[in-house]
Design an enzyme around this catalytic site. Sequence first.
Site, PDB file in Angstrom:
ATOM      1  N   CYS A   1       1.900  -1.749   3.956  1.00  0.00           N
ATOM      2  CA  CYS A   1       2.237  -2.319   5.270  1.00  0.00           C
ATOM      3  C   CYS A   1       2.991  -1.284   6.113  1.00  0.00           C
ATOM      4  O   CYS A   1       2.420  -0.301   6.524  1.00  0.00           O
ATOM      5  CB  CYS A   1       3.013  -3.618   5.077  1.00  0.00           C
ATOM      6  SG  CYS A   1       3.047  -4.639   6.552  1.00  0.00           S
TER       7      CYS A   1
ATOM      8  N   HIS B   1      -0.079  -6.904   0.847  1.00  0.00           N
ATOM      9  CA  HIS B   1       1.067  -6.671  -0.040  1.00  0.00           C
ATOM     10  C   HIS B   1       0.707  -6.974  -1.488  1.00  0.00           C
ATOM     11  O   HIS B   1       0.777  -8.133  -1.892  1.00  0.00           O
ATOM     12  CB  HIS B   1       2.232  -7.571   0.384  1.00  0.00           C
ATOM     13  CG  HIS B   1       2.894  -7.159   1.655  1.00  0.00           C
ATOM     14  ND1 HIS B   1       4.008  -6.347   1.689  1.00  0.00           N
ATOM     15  CD2 HIS B   1       2.600  -7.429   2.952  1.00  0.00           C
ATOM     16  CE1 HIS B   1       4.373  -6.142   2.950  1.00  0.00           C
ATOM     17  NE2 HIS B   1       3.533  -6.786   3.735  1.00  0.00           N
TER      18      HIS B   1
ATOM     19  N   GLU C   1       2.542  -6.386  -4.028  1.00  0.00           N
ATOM     20  CA  GLU C   1       3.752  -6.838  -4.743  1.00  0.00           C
ATOM     21  C   GLU C   1       4.023  -8.322  -4.498  1.00  0.00           C
ATOM     22  O   GLU C   1       4.801  -8.936  -5.220  1.00  0.00           O
ATOM     23  CB  GLU C   1       4.953  -5.976  -4.339  1.00  0.00           C
ATOM     24  CG  GLU C   1       5.649  -6.354  -3.033  1.00  0.00           C
ATOM     25  CD  GLU C   1       4.901  -5.902  -1.781  1.00  0.00           C
ATOM     26  OE1 GLU C   1       3.747  -5.446  -1.879  1.00  0.00           O
ATOM     27  OE2 GLU C   1       5.498  -6.033  -0.680  1.00  0.00           O
TER      28      GLU C   1
END
Lengths: 84, 237
Positions: free
Chosen positions: B87, B202, B204
Site C-alpha cells: 500500500c 494488504h 498482512e
Amino acid sequence: MKRFSVKIEVKLKPVVLDPQGKAILNALSGLGFSGISNVRVGKVVELNMEGKSAEQVSQKAYEMCRKLLSNPVIEDSSVEVKEK
Amino acid sequence: MPNFGILFFPGSNCDHDCYHAIRKILGQPCDFIWHEEICLEGIDCVVIPGGFSYGDYLRAGAISRFSPVMKPLGELAKLGVPIIGICNGFQILVESGLLPGAFIHNSSLKFVCRWTNVRIEDPDTPFTCLLDKGQILKLPVANAQGNFVLSPDRDNIEEWRIVLRYCGEDGELNAEANPSGAEDNIAGITNSRGNVLGMMPHPERGFESLLGSEDGRKMFESVISWIDSRNVAGKAV
C-alpha cells in the site's frame, strides 16, 4: 542577489486520466453550467527565491520539480518567475 | 530462519499488523526499523508497511524517499534481497524509483476499503514461489490513491513484471473487480529480478480465517521458503 517570486504549476499529463477533473465536470454540469469539457485539476506552488537572474531561478525551480514537486512519470510542470 | 525488518516512517500505521503477522503468527524473527537507520545489515527481508507516511503530503510516498534508510534499502535491492512494499509502502517504492509508475486518486475519488480477489500472474518471484500462476488470493485493499498508472512511460520501461491483478471470483479481469481504476487491473508489480515487490492489497490483513482470509500467509510463507532454500544451498542472497 535579486529577489524573485516564483509560481510553479504542476499538472497531470494530457494522456493521464484525471478522476478529480471528471468529478468536477459532473458537478458543474449538475449545477447547470453547460458546454464544459476537459476539466483538469493541478497544483500551484508559490515561493520566493534569491538569485542572480530570472533564468537561473527558473532553472532551479525546474530542478525542484524534477526532484520533488512533480512526479515526471505522470505530471508536467511549468514555471513563472517575476522579479520583486 | 530469516530475519524480517519492518521499515517505518512518521505516519506508517500498518507496522504492528505486519509484526503480528510475521512474529506472532508465523513465529519468525522480526524487528522494527526506524526510517533514520543507515545500516540494514543482517536483514533477510524488508517489509515497508502501509499508512500515511508524512501525511501523504505533496504525493503519497513523495517525502519518504528522502529518508536516510532509502540509501541502504537501494543497496539491498541491488543485492537481490527480498523487499515488499504494501500500500503506502508500494507508493514509496514507486516514488523512490525502485519500481516504475505512479499513483493517482482512485477513479471513484473515494477511499476504498474492501475485499478483493487478486490473481497470481507471475509465480517466479520470492513472494509467490509457493503459488501457482492463475491462483486467486482473497486480500483486502484500503487506499485513496491506489490507481496505478504507467502508460505515459510504459514503452520506455522494460525492467518490470506484473505479479498480481485484481480479478473476479473465477479469475476474470473486469472493471468491477478493480477497486481503484488501476491500469490493466494491476495490483502488484516487481522489478525485473523479482526481489522488489510492490502491492496495494494488504497480505498482512489476510492472515487469520477469523478475520476473513488466510491467503496473505502464502506470500510470506513463499518468501520464508525462498530465503531458507538459499541459505541451505549456501548461496548469498
